[in-house]
Write a protein that holds these residues in place. Sequence first.
Motif, PDB file in Angstrom:
ATOM      1  N   LEU A   3      31.360 -12.349  81.679  1.00  0.00           N
ATOM      2  CA  LEU A   3      32.760 -12.754  81.586  1.00  0.00           C
ATOM      3  C   LEU A   3      33.167 -13.518  82.838  1.00  0.00           C
ATOM      4  O   LEU A   3      32.816 -13.129  83.959  1.00  0.00           O
ATOM      5  N   HIS A   4      33.925 -14.597  82.640  1.00  0.00           N
ATOM      6  CA  HIS A   4      34.506 -15.310  83.773  1.00  0.00           C
ATOM      7  C   HIS A   4      35.764 -14.559  84.209  1.00  0.00           C
ATOM      8  O   HIS A   4      36.831 -14.703  83.602  1.00  0.00           O
TER       9      HIS A   4
ATOM     10  N   GLN B 207      29.470 -10.961  86.376  1.00  0.00           N
ATOM     11  CA  GLN B 207      30.047  -9.740  85.810  1.00  0.00           C
ATOM     12  C   GLN B 207      29.599  -9.599  84.358  1.00  0.00           C
ATOM     13  O   GLN B 207      30.022 -10.348  83.485  1.00  0.00           O
ATOM     14  N   GLU B 208      28.733  -8.641  84.115  1.00  0.00           N
ATOM     15  CA  GLU B 208      28.216  -8.417  82.767  1.00  0.00           C
ATOM     16  C   GLU B 208      29.190  -7.558  81.968  1.00  0.00           C
ATOM     17  O   GLU B 208      29.835  -6.652  82.503  1.00  0.00           O
ATOM     18  N   ILE B 209      29.278  -7.866  80.673  1.00  0.00           N
ATOM     19  CA  ILE B 209      30.080  -7.069  79.745  1.00  0.00           C
ATOM     20  C   ILE B 209      29.124  -6.417  78.751  1.00  0.00           C
ATOM     21  O   ILE B 209      28.486  -7.097  77.940  1.00  0.00           O
ATOM     22  N   ASP B 210      29.005  -5.096  78.853  1.00  0.00           N
ATOM     23  CA  ASP B 210      28.152  -4.335  77.943  1.00  0.00           C
ATOM     24  C   ASP B 210      29.016  -3.836  76.788  1.00  0.00           C
ATOM     25  O   ASP B 210      29.909  -3.001  76.986  1.00  0.00           O
ATOM     26  N   PRO B 211      28.820  -4.352  75.568  1.00  0.00           N
ATOM     27  CA  PRO B 211      29.695  -3.962  74.448  1.00  0.00           C
ATOM     28  C   PRO B 211      29.505  -2.530  73.975  1.00  0.00           C
ATOM     29  O   PRO B 211      30.261  -2.067  73.111  1.00  0.00           O
ATOM     30  N   THR B 212      28.536  -1.813  74.519  1.00  0.00           N
ATOM     31  CA  THR B 212      28.264  -0.449  74.049  1.00  0.00           C
ATOM     32  C   THR B 212      28.881   0.622  74.943  1.00  0.00           C
ATOM     33  O   THR B 212      28.729   1.808  74.659  1.00  0.00           O
ATOM     34  N   LYS B 213      29.568   0.214  76.018  1.00  0.00           N
ATOM     35  CA  LYS B 213      30.137   1.214  76.923  1.00  0.00           C
ATOM     36  C   LYS B 213      31.347   0.628  77.635  1.00  0.00           C
ATOM     37  O   LYS B 213      31.671  -0.557  77.477  1.00  0.00           O
ATOM     38  N   GLU B 214      32.024   1.475  78.414  1.00  0.00           N
ATOM     39  CA  GLU B 214      33.135   1.013  79.217  1.00  0.00           C
ATOM     40  C   GLU B 214      32.644   0.111  80.348  1.00  0.00           C
ATOM     41  O   GLU B 214      31.543   0.293  80.872  1.00  0.00           O
TER      42      GLU B 214
END
Length: 703
Positions: free
Chosen positions: A192-193, A251-258
């Motif tokens: 994510l930007h 900044q990584e966005i992991d869709p499986t967790k907060e």
Amino acid sequence: MSQAGTCGKGILTEGAVKDWLPWPLLLLSLTCDTGAFYVPGVAPINFHQNDPVEIKAVKLTSSRTQLPYEYYSLPFCQPSKITYKAENLGEVLRGDRIVNTPFQVLMNSEKKCEVLCSQSNKPVILTVEQSRLVAERISEDYYVHLIADNLPVATRLELYSNRDGDDKKKEKDVQFEHGYRLGFTDVNKIYLHNHLSFILYYHREDLEEDQEHTYRVVRFEVIPQSIRLEDLKTDEKSSCTLPEGTNSSPQEIDPTKENQLYFTYSVHWEESDIKWASRWDTYLTMSDVQIHWFSIINSVVVVFFLSGILSMIIIRTLRKDIANYNKEDDIEDTMEESGWKLVHGDVFRPPQYPMILSSLLGSGIQLFCMILIVIFVAMLGMLSPSSRGALMTTACFLFMFMGVFGGFSAGRLYRTLKGHRWKKGAFCTATLYPGVVFGICFVLNCFIWGKHSSGAVPFPTMVALLCMWFGISLPLVYLGYYFGFRKQPYDNPVRTNQIPRQIPEQRWYMNRFVGILMAGILPFGAMFIELFFIFSAIWENQFYYLFGFLFLVFIILVVSCSQISIVMVYFQLCAEDYRWWWRNFLVSGGSAFYVLVYAIFYFVNKEPWTPLSCPHFLCSSIQESHCTVLGTVESEEVTAMAIAAFVILALAPELDIVEFIPSLLYFGYTALMVLSFWLLTGTIGFYAAYMFVRKIYAAVKID
């Protein structure tokens, strides 16, 4: 899709239109509640030092889904009070939902790094559901659109024409991408930007010595970056420190967790020599003008080709026919002649379904008048990009008010075709085409509602459109139809026989579908290049502003449709087939078939150009450490072949629609465009052929 295409754009600058008000909107204000619509002002705003410059959000868009969303449909930082701007009709139809944001920007005041929505120095926590939604939007290539002082934000792209290792010798071709990418994907990971570096350019106004300097915003750029939580240092004053060099990670966005992250931004001001009246020039120089000139030259060649054929027919064949038919000394030879004169007693015989034909032609006249006025006014610069939605708003109201001309032409033609039920004909004219358009849009709107997209037309706006239809367009069509029906019908030069003449068997090339293919290819060839830019503006959220070129192409389209229609009706009458009314209307709109074929090709070609799939000579100034967003920096020389490949691929379709609802929207709106184009070109060709037929039969002596 952001419904109903692009916002108002013109060739001239804002300074030429700051005192202009679209007159249809003034009429609406006298008949409807003005709280729903308004005309955005285009007068310059003068800022003093440290005056607040409000950053507003418009929407989120993607060329892959064609579904715009509101800015706060994603878990962005929100201000203490959310305020939506009152919007005009065009903005509502294209899915704009302009809202305030918590960005604090002061005129000519720098900010190195500021944290948004930070409470007690704690990061923002995205829930699993929010993380999944953000990851989904990033994977669908969504862009975020912001505005500052009514200027849209843009991401700078730089095309290097040579790479010899010396930065001073690099020649850069700067282009701009509307909005900024929400994020990017790399090796099946989603980033994510979360940091935005705003670069705003101001122009210092010349004032007297005793007066305080004022500033005007003339450009709004952004450099989006992805910086992970651990690499950002914050303090209690909501300030932050960006990591130095290229050692940070995205900044990584992991869709499986907060997910925990900071939303941050920085502000940088630069002085510019660009004056306020020319500030939109930067945003509107995104296409190669030479391509449009090539389109014009191509179209002119097509028109000259058709003119040559038509001149040969009229000067050689037609004059010879008329001279032979008018010979009085050899009556027996004349009686043995075959050709278009033999059907003089049936050529003006009324066709089947005259009410439907006249209604369609009336709607075509309505469309023609609306399109001609809109393009001409936009060419003069009266529909500036700063007046968001002005083009769509003006088009809607002009179509309503042009109903009087459509009704008049339909009523007079209906009486010429021996019709007598004028009230039913007027109702058919006022409801046939608009009813089909409204029905298709309503069904598509239901699907958009189901997706909770901002592109869905709100229910009050739909009611307002219905009120406009039945309160403005319908009465005007009836009024025009009444006077057109009472007027003297068109004077046909020959009488119609009581008994229809037998039609001989026709050759294969006189088939109706073959005629559509033959008649449609040349008018389509005269405008297909410009059609690409129109499609890009509609489906890829681009600005379309070259209305001068579009006006020339429209005139060329009118001339080419008229010429090809005359040629086709002449061949049909020479084959002793007098049933030309419906056939000519269908055949003249044959270019709509090629528009449909091109739209299908535009959809099916799912290999869009991206810098990752081409030679990586395109580099964004976003950040060279994570240049996977838009390309990679390479040191080898860019060859001429690579440049040529870029130009070719830039003209290729770039859609990548794979889901059901976006596909449904694409083909639904394409069907409306094809239907409207068929009505337009069919009407142009019909009236040209009708004038030609009346002219040639008035030139011969009929016993």
